[in-house]
Enzyme design. Structure first.
Site, PDB file in Angstrom:
ATOM      1  N   ASP A 121       0.856  -1.198   0.000  1.00  0.00           N
ATOM      2  CA  ASP A 121       0.000   0.000   0.000  1.00  0.00           C
ATOM      3  C   ASP A 121       0.883   1.236   0.000  1.00  0.00           C
ATOM      4  O   ASP A 121       2.014   1.194   0.505  1.00  0.00           O
ATOM      5  CB  ASP A 121      -0.810   0.100   1.302  1.00  0.00           C
ATOM      6  CG  ASP A 121      -1.625  -1.129   1.595  1.00  0.00           C
ATOM      7  OD1 ASP A 121      -1.964  -1.845   0.647  1.00  0.00           O
ATOM      8  OD2 ASP A 121      -1.911  -1.350   2.782  1.00  0.00           O
TER       9      ASP A 121
HETATM   10  N1  URA Z   1      -0.996  -5.925   3.920  1.00  0.00           N
HETATM   11  C1  URA Z   1      -1.375  -4.641   4.033  1.00  0.00           C
HETATM   12  O1  URA Z   1      -2.321  -4.330   4.735  1.00  0.00           O
HETATM   13  N2  URA Z   1      -0.698  -3.727   3.351  1.00  0.00           N
HETATM   14  C2  URA Z   1       0.371  -4.004   2.567  1.00  0.00           C
HETATM   15  O2  URA Z   1       0.947  -3.116   1.961  1.00  0.00           O
HETATM   16  C3  URA Z   1       0.766  -5.354   2.465  1.00  0.00           C
HETATM   17  C4  URA Z   1       0.054  -6.297   3.158  1.00  0.00           C
END
Ligand code: URA
Length: 252
Positions: free
Chosen positions: A117
């Site tokens: 993310d």
């Molecule tokens: N899980 C998440 O919540 N965010 C990420 O970036 C990767 C795994």
């Protein structure tokens, strides 16, 4: 061709194995001849002991002591510490900073392996090896990923058990491979989670589902590749051991 210059395979004939091994950083040609003599080198799963063997470094699978060696000069395998706020994409129509900006000077066409993310930091593997990128991101290979999360506490005793047994998300159950409380001081609770799936926001959603919204999330490992002390925004090549571990994990 000068003895030290790049050697192209003769028509159908390939390049001498010791030269390919030396070019891949395994030592001098003499040292590589010794590896061959000692029976430590295989080409396409066949042990080589004589010195005359020629190989095609782009396509042959060459291993030393079962460790696969990248001998293809054009292939690169990189670990990036993605900073918070960067989108996992090579460009962004909305003009946000991207992973592409951090590798802008490189000539290869790189793929990112999976996604983090924008608000998540940490380890992202980048490569121009499409097959490896595909396998590493594919759920069937069950590549374990480790995350360090700062969450709102205090942490209830049964959180680890609940996460390991599985919690219901709106797109199905998620189960973690392991859960560890790393630090629990007055205003800071740090937990470590290992899981082998890659659904969107899965760690944030799993922790929210057990009552602990994430304040900060860092991916610290992907299989045998670890973030260590690598600084945000920095890119480094995978070590020979890391790369061999990654190939082994996905059966290449
Ligand atoms: N899980 C998440 O919540 N965010 C990420 O970036 C990767 C795994």
């Amino acid at each position: 061709m000068s003895p030290s210059g790049p050697e192209r395979p003769a028509e159908g004939g390939g390049i001498r194995l010791q030269k390919v091994l030396a070019a891949a950083g395994l030592g001098s040609r003499r040292a590589c001849e010794e590896l061959i003599e000692a029976g430590r080198v295989t080409v396409n799963d066949e042990r080589v002991t004589g010195q005359g063997r020629r190989v095609h470094p782009e396509t042959d699978v060459i291993r030393v002591d079962t460790m696969r060696i990248n001998t293809a000069p054009g292939l690169v395998y990189l670990a990036l510490n993605k900073p918070r706020g960067y989108v996992t994409a090579m460009s962004d129509p909305e003009g946000r900073p991207t992973v592409g900006d951090l590798v802008a000077g490189r000539a290869e066409r790189l793929f990112h392996v999976g996604r983090l993310d924008a608000e998540t930091e940490g380890l992202l593997i980048l490569t121009n090896d499409g097959e490896l990128a595909h396998r590493l991101a594919h759920p069937s290979y069950e590549v374990p990923k480790t995350y360090l999360a700062e969450v709102l506490g205090p942490i209830a005793r049964d959180v680890g058990r609940r996460l390991r047994e599985g919690v219901e998300l709106d797109d199905g159950i998620v189960r973690v491979d392991s859960f560890r409380l790393i630090d629990s001081s007055a205003n800071r609770v740090m937990v470590e989670i290992v899981l082998h799936e890659g659904r969107k926001h899965v760690v944030r959603r799993a922790l929210t589902a057990v009552g602990h919204p994430v304040q900060r999330l860092v991916r610290t490992s992907v299989g045998p590749v670890h973030l260590g002390s690598q600084k945000p925004g920095r890119l480094r090549p995978l070590s020979r051991e890391e790369l061999a571990g990654v190939f082994a994990l996905v059966g290449m």
